[in-house]
Write a protein that holds these residues in place. Sequence first.
Motif, PDB file in Angstrom:
ATOM      1  N   SER A  24       0.821  -1.215   0.000  1.00 43.40           N
ATOM      2  CA  SER A  24       0.000   0.000   0.000  1.00 43.40           C
ATOM      3  C   SER A  24       0.854   1.264   0.000  1.00 43.40           C
ATOM      4  O   SER A  24       0.426   2.296  -0.501  1.00 43.40           O
ATOM      5  CB  SER A  24      -0.944   0.013   1.204  1.00 43.40           C
ATOM      6  N   LYS A  25       2.065   1.191   0.558  1.00 49.88           N
ATOM      7  CA  LYS A  25       2.998   2.324   0.500  1.00 49.88           C
ATOM      8  C   LYS A  25       4.419   1.804   0.562  1.00 49.88           C
ATOM      9  O   LYS A  25       4.663   0.689   1.022  1.00 49.88           O
ATOM     10  CB  LYS A  25       2.736   3.314   1.631  1.00 49.88           C
ATOM     11  N   SER A  26       5.360   2.608   0.095  1.00 46.35           N
ATOM     12  CA  SER A  26       6.771   2.230   0.135  1.00 46.35           C
ATOM     13  C   SER A  26       7.341   2.557   1.506  1.00 46.35           C
ATOM     14  O   SER A  26       7.199   3.681   1.988  1.00 46.35           O
ATOM     15  CB  SER A  26       7.555   2.977  -0.953  1.00 46.35           C
ATOM     16  N   GLU A  27       7.969   1.540   2.123  1.00 52.47           N
ATOM     17  CA  GLU A  27       8.530   1.716   3.457  1.00 52.47           C
ATOM     18  C   GLU A  27       9.511   0.596   3.777  1.00 52.47           C
ATOM     19  O   GLU A  27       9.463  -0.464   3.166  1.00 52.47           O
ATOM     20  CB  GLU A  27       7.422   1.721   4.505  1.00 52.47           C
ATOM     21  N   VAL A  28      10.386   0.860   4.745  1.00 48.96           N
ATOM     22  CA  VAL A  28      11.268  -0.168   5.269  1.00 48.96           C
ATOM     23  C   VAL A  28      10.470  -0.938   6.311  1.00 48.96           C
ATOM     24  O   VAL A  28       9.832  -0.351   7.178  1.00 48.96           O
ATOM     25  CB  VAL A  28      12.535   0.453   5.889  1.00 48.96           C
ATOM     26  N   ALA A  29      10.497  -2.270   6.205  1.00 46.89           N
ATOM     27  CA  ALA A  29       9.689  -3.112   7.087  1.00 46.89           C
ATOM     28  C   ALA A  29      10.523  -3.869   8.109  1.00 46.89           C
ATOM     29  O   ALA A  29      10.001  -4.733   8.793  1.00 46.89           O
ATOM     30  CB  ALA A  29       8.879  -4.091   6.245  1.00 46.89           C
ATOM     31  N   GLY A  30      11.808  -3.564   8.207  1.00 47.16           N
ATOM     32  CA  GLY A  30      12.659  -4.231   9.186  1.00 47.16           C
ATOM     33  C   GLY A  30      13.602  -5.218   8.532  1.00 47.16           C
ATOM     34  O   GLY A  30      13.834  -5.194   7.333  1.00 47.16           O
ATOM     35  N   VAL A  31      14.135  -6.105   9.351  1.00 48.40           N
ATOM     36  CA  VAL A  31      15.107  -7.077   8.873  1.00 48.40           C
ATOM     37  C   VAL A  31      14.403  -8.403   8.598  1.00 48.40           C
ATOM     38  O   VAL A  31      13.537  -8.832   9.359  1.00 48.40           O
ATOM     39  CB  VAL A  31      16.236  -7.248   9.913  1.00 48.40           C
ATOM     40  N   HIS A  32      14.781  -9.027   7.498  1.00 47.99           N
ATOM     41  CA  HIS A  32      14.213 -10.310   7.079  1.00 47.99           C
ATOM     42  C   HIS A  32      15.397 -11.258   6.865  1.00 47.99           C
ATOM     43  O   HIS A  32      16.015 -11.259   5.798  1.00 47.99           O
ATOM     44  CB  HIS A  32      13.414 -10.115   5.789  1.00 47.99           C
ATOM     45  N   GLY A  33      15.756 -12.039   7.886  1.00 48.58           N
ATOM     46  CA  GLY A  33      16.934 -12.899   7.797  1.00 48.58           C
ATOM     47  C   GLY A  33      18.188 -12.061   7.721  1.00 48.58           C
ATOM     48  O   GLY A  33      18.438 -11.231   8.594  1.00 48.58           O
ATOM     49  N   ASP A  34      18.959 -12.230   6.647  1.00 48.26           N
ATOM     50  CA  ASP A  34      20.183 -11.436   6.466  1.00 48.26           C
ATOM     51  C   ASP A  34      19.962 -10.280   5.481  1.00 48.26           C
ATOM     52  O   ASP A  34      20.906  -9.732   4.938  1.00 48.26           O
ATOM     53  CB  ASP A  34      21.328 -12.321   5.982  1.00 48.26           C
ATOM     54  N   ALA A  35      18.709  -9.908   5.267  1.00 48.01           N
ATOM     55  CA  ALA A  35      18.375  -8.836   4.319  1.00 48.01           C
ATOM     56  C   ALA A  35      17.480  -7.795   4.988  1.00 48.01           C
ATOM     57  O   ALA A  35      16.791  -8.088   5.967  1.00 48.01           O
ATOM     58  CB  ALA A  35      17.658  -9.416   3.103  1.00 48.01           C
ATOM     59  N   LEU A  36      17.511  -6.590   4.454  1.00 42.64           N
ATOM     60  CA  LEU A  36      16.605  -5.535   4.894  1.00 42.64           C
ATOM     61  C   LEU A  36      15.337  -5.648   4.051  1.00 42.64           C
ATOM     62  O   LEU A  36      15.407  -5.686   2.818  1.00 42.64           O
ATOM     63  CB  LEU A  36      17.246  -4.166   4.692  1.00 42.64           C
TER      64      LEU A  36
END
Length: 98
Positions: A24-36
């Motif tokens: 729905s919008k562009s945003e950083v959602a945190g860390v996912h394993g070894d990736a942002l």
Amino acid sequence: MIVEWLRECDGCTRLTLHIQPGASKSEVAGVHGDALKIRLAAAPVDGKANAALIGFVADRLGLAKSAIRLKSGQTSRRKVLEVVAAPADTAQRLLSNT
């Protein structure tokens, strides 16, 4: 602080990202394993999500889009970006909510 998704190499900074297009919008959602993890409002059609990703990261870092290139993951959710002349506080800028 060790950030697995950010690596310095050969005069550039590499960002390992997990992308969720069509949000729905562009945003950083945190860390996912070894990736942002980054959610993008753009659809994964005709490279629109890749272009939106580069624009989003460039805005967050205060850089021109030309300073960022897609190193790998053209059609994948997992992408690696190379950033030339990345600011020293790259991780902080990407993780901030502003």
